[in-house]
Enzyme design. Sequence first.
Site, mmCIF file in Angstrom:
data_model
loop_
_atom_site.group_PDB
_atom_site.id
_atom_site.type_symbol
_atom_site.label_atom_id
_atom_site.label_comp_id
_atom_site.label_asym_id
_atom_site.label_seq_id
_atom_site.Cartn_x
_atom_site.Cartn_y
_atom_site.Cartn_z
ATOM 1 N N LYS A 1 92.461 -10.184 -96.595
ATOM 2 C CA LYS A 1 91.484 -9.217 -96.139
ATOM 3 C C LYS A 1 90.643 -8.651 -97.286
ATOM 4 O O LYS A 1 89.590 -8.087 -97.075
ATOM 5 C CB LYS A 1 92.192 -8.041 -95.454
ATOM 6 C CG LYS A 1 93.081 -8.420 -94.310
ATOM 7 C CD LYS A 1 93.841 -7.154 -93.830
ATOM 8 C CE LYS A 1 95.007 -7.505 -92.972
ATOM 9 N NZ LYS A 1 95.895 -6.340 -92.766
ATOM 10 N N GLY A 2 91.173 -8.747 -98.520
ATOM 11 C CA GLY A 2 90.591 -8.009 -99.647
ATOM 12 C C GLY A 2 89.102 -8.188 -99.871
ATOM 13 O O GLY A 2 88.436 -7.269 -100.347
ATOM 14 N N GLU B 1 86.189 -14.355 -103.561
ATOM 15 C CA GLU B 1 87.460 -13.657 -103.830
ATOM 16 C C GLU B 1 87.178 -12.197 -104.162
ATOM 17 O O GLU B 1 86.112 -11.874 -104.694
ATOM 18 C CB GLU B 1 88.163 -14.302 -105.029
ATOM 19 C CG GLU B 1 89.157 -15.385 -104.665
ATOM 20 C CD GLU B 1 90.502 -14.821 -104.198
ATOM 21 O OE1 GLU B 1 90.568 -13.629 -103.816
ATOM 22 O OE2 GLU B 1 91.479 -15.583 -104.221
ATOM 23 N N ASP C 1 93.787 -12.016 -110.530
ATOM 24 C CA ASP C 1 94.744 -11.255 -111.331
ATOM 25 C C ASP C 1 95.591 -12.272 -112.115
ATOM 26 O O ASP C 1 95.163 -12.765 -113.155
ATOM 27 C CB ASP C 1 95.568 -10.407 -110.358
ATOM 28 C CG ASP C 1 96.551 -9.468 -111.033
ATOM 29 O OD1 ASP C 1 96.559 -9.395 -112.257
ATOM 30 O OD2 ASP C 1 97.321 -8.812 -110.317
ATOM 31 N N LYS D 1 90.655 -9.624 -113.573
ATOM 32 C CA LYS D 1 91.595 -8.954 -114.487
ATOM 33 C C LYS D 1 92.039 -10.012 -115.481
ATOM 34 O O LYS D 1 93.152 -10.536 -115.396
ATOM 35 C CB LYS D 1 92.810 -8.486 -113.679
ATOM 36 C CG LYS D 1 92.807 -7.031 -113.308
ATOM 37 C CD LYS D 1 94.207 -6.643 -112.863
ATOM 38 C CE LYS D 1 94.179 -5.977 -111.520
ATOM 39 N NZ LYS D 1 95.532 -5.644 -111.032
ATOM 40 N N PHE E 1 96.152 -1.516 -111.584
ATOM 41 C CA PHE E 1 96.068 -1.772 -110.141
ATOM 42 C C PHE E 1 94.913 -0.964 -109.560
ATOM 43 O O PHE E 1 94.865 0.255 -109.688
ATOM 44 C CB PHE E 1 97.371 -1.445 -109.424
ATOM 45 C CG PHE E 1 97.448 -2.124 -108.096
ATOM 46 C CD1 PHE E 1 97.844 -3.452 -107.998
ATOM 47 C CD2 PHE E 1 97.082 -1.457 -106.933
ATOM 48 C CE1 PHE E 1 97.881 -4.104 -106.771
ATOM 49 C CE2 PHE E 1 97.114 -2.099 -105.699
ATOM 50 C CZ PHE E 1 97.514 -3.422 -105.623
ATOM 51 N N VAL E 2 93.959 -1.669 -108.944
ATOM 52 C CA VAL E 2 92.759 -1.000 -108.434
ATOM 53 C C VAL E 2 92.706 -1.069 -106.906
ATOM 54 O O VAL E 2 93.244 -1.995 -106.296
ATOM 55 C CB VAL E 2 91.478 -1.614 -109.031
ATOM 56 C CG1 VAL E 2 91.378 -1.312 -110.517
ATOM 57 C CG2 VAL E 2 91.416 -3.120 -108.807
ATOM 58 N N ASP F 1 93.335 -3.104 -101.238
ATOM 59 C CA ASP F 1 94.314 -2.169 -100.691
ATOM 60 C C ASP F 1 95.509 -1.972 -101.602
ATOM 61 O O ASP F 1 95.760 -2.743 -102.525
ATOM 62 C CB ASP F 1 94.848 -2.691 -99.357
ATOM 63 C CG ASP F 1 95.846 -3.835 -99.555
ATOM 64 O OD1 ASP F 1 95.507 -4.808 -100.255
ATOM 65 O OD2 ASP F 1 96.981 -3.742 -99.033
ATOM 66 N N ARG G 1 91.350 0.706 -98.421
ATOM 67 C CA ARG G 1 90.280 -0.290 -98.329
ATOM 68 C C ARG G 1 88.926 0.355 -98.057
ATOM 69 O O ARG G 1 87.879 -0.186 -98.413
ATOM 70 C CB ARG G 1 90.570 -1.283 -97.197
ATOM 71 C CG ARG G 1 91.775 -2.179 -97.433
ATOM 72 C CD ARG G 1 91.796 -3.299 -96.394
ATOM 73 N NE ARG G 1 93.087 -3.932 -96.253
ATOM 74 C CZ ARG G 1 93.530 -4.930 -97.027
ATOM 75 N NH1 ARG G 1 92.784 -5.389 -97.996
ATOM 76 N NH2 ARG G 1 94.710 -5.464 -96.816
HETATM 77 P P1 IMP Z 1 96.681 -13.211 -108.141
HETATM 78 O O1 IMP Z 1 97.304 -14.314 -107.355
HETATM 79 O O2 IMP Z 1 97.703 -12.485 -108.990
HETATM 80 O O3 IMP Z 1 95.494 -13.637 -108.970
HETATM 81 O O4 IMP Z 1 96.226 -12.094 -107.118
HETATM 82 C C1 IMP Z 1 95.183 -12.270 -106.252
HETATM 83 C C2 IMP Z 1 95.274 -11.382 -105.051
HETATM 84 O O5 IMP Z 1 96.179 -10.290 -105.253
HETATM 85 C C3 IMP Z 1 93.926 -10.742 -104.788
HETATM 86 O O6 IMP Z 1 93.155 -11.554 -103.951
HETATM 87 C C4 IMP Z 1 94.315 -9.402 -104.182
HETATM 88 O O7 IMP Z 1 94.452 -9.519 -102.789
HETATM 89 C C5 IMP Z 1 95.637 -9.066 -104.808
HETATM 90 N N1 IMP Z 1 95.474 -8.178 -105.982
HETATM 91 C C6 IMP Z 1 95.614 -8.485 -107.278
HETATM 92 N N2 IMP Z 1 95.390 -7.425 -108.077
HETATM 93 C C7 IMP Z 1 95.088 -6.409 -107.243
HETATM 94 C C8 IMP Z 1 94.725 -5.026 -107.474
HETATM 95 O O8 IMP Z 1 94.612 -4.521 -108.593
HETATM 96 N N3 IMP Z 1 94.487 -4.292 -106.350
HETATM 97 C C9 IMP Z 1 94.571 -4.795 -105.079
HETATM 98 N N4 IMP Z 1 94.890 -6.073 -104.834
HETATM 99 C C10 IMP Z 1 95.146 -6.869 -105.909
#
Ligand code: IMP
Length: 186
Positions: free
Chosen positions: A52-53, A107, A111, A139, A160-161, A167, A173
């Site tokens: 959903k992000g 996206e 992260d 990030k 964490f944002v 969310d 959100r």
């Molecule tokens: P990754 O797999 O660690 O790169 O994370 C990707 C997904 O994690 C993103 O599409 C977000 O849904 C969630 N995510 C990662 N960091 C954050 C954050 O700081 N706040 C909220 N959601 C996050």
Amino acid sequence: MKAAVSPMTHSGYKLARILLTEEQIKRRVRELGAELGRDYADKRPLLVSILKGAFIFLADLTRAMPIPHELDFMVVKSYEGTQSSGTVRILEDLHQSIEGRHVILIEDIVDSGLTLEYMRRNLETRDPASLEVVSLLDKAEARIVEVDVERVGFTIPNEFVVGYGLDYNQLYRNLPFLAVLDPEQV
Ligand code: IMP
């Protein structure tokens, strides 16, 4: 940019500080939309958004892209609370084939890179004509796996944002800006 007020409350949420204002986000999304409009003119690209992000980013980006394009959605889950679970699950897949299409994956944030690495590999196997990733946030310091992100809205610190679609346990959100979560809320 760090706001002077800390901590703060908005819409009933406790926040540590604002990281990106509504105006900063709006300006950058407009730039990205114009760039994509130039680069994909006459290609009728398909924007694939990860829910959903990315839903608010997508809603603004699609209106900032002045060329014909289509939209589709995927729902994936990789996070529980503030921790990457390390595995990515596709909860809902695309509704169409992307073979021969110019695909732009939208996206919210990259992260660890685990989600995106999985998504890139998954979409590449479907033989699109091209695939690029546009992420509102990066990030970069938090990366665990190397993964290409062709266009980034903002590179942000490893915190964490929340807000603008992102969310924490399904809340925050609706904030119109991007904020750092108050650590006491975690
Ligand atoms: P990754 O797999 O660690 O790169 O994370 C990707 C997904 O994690 C993103 O599409 C977000 O849904 C969630 N995510 C990662 N960091 C954050 C954050 O700081 N706040 C909220 N959601 C996050």
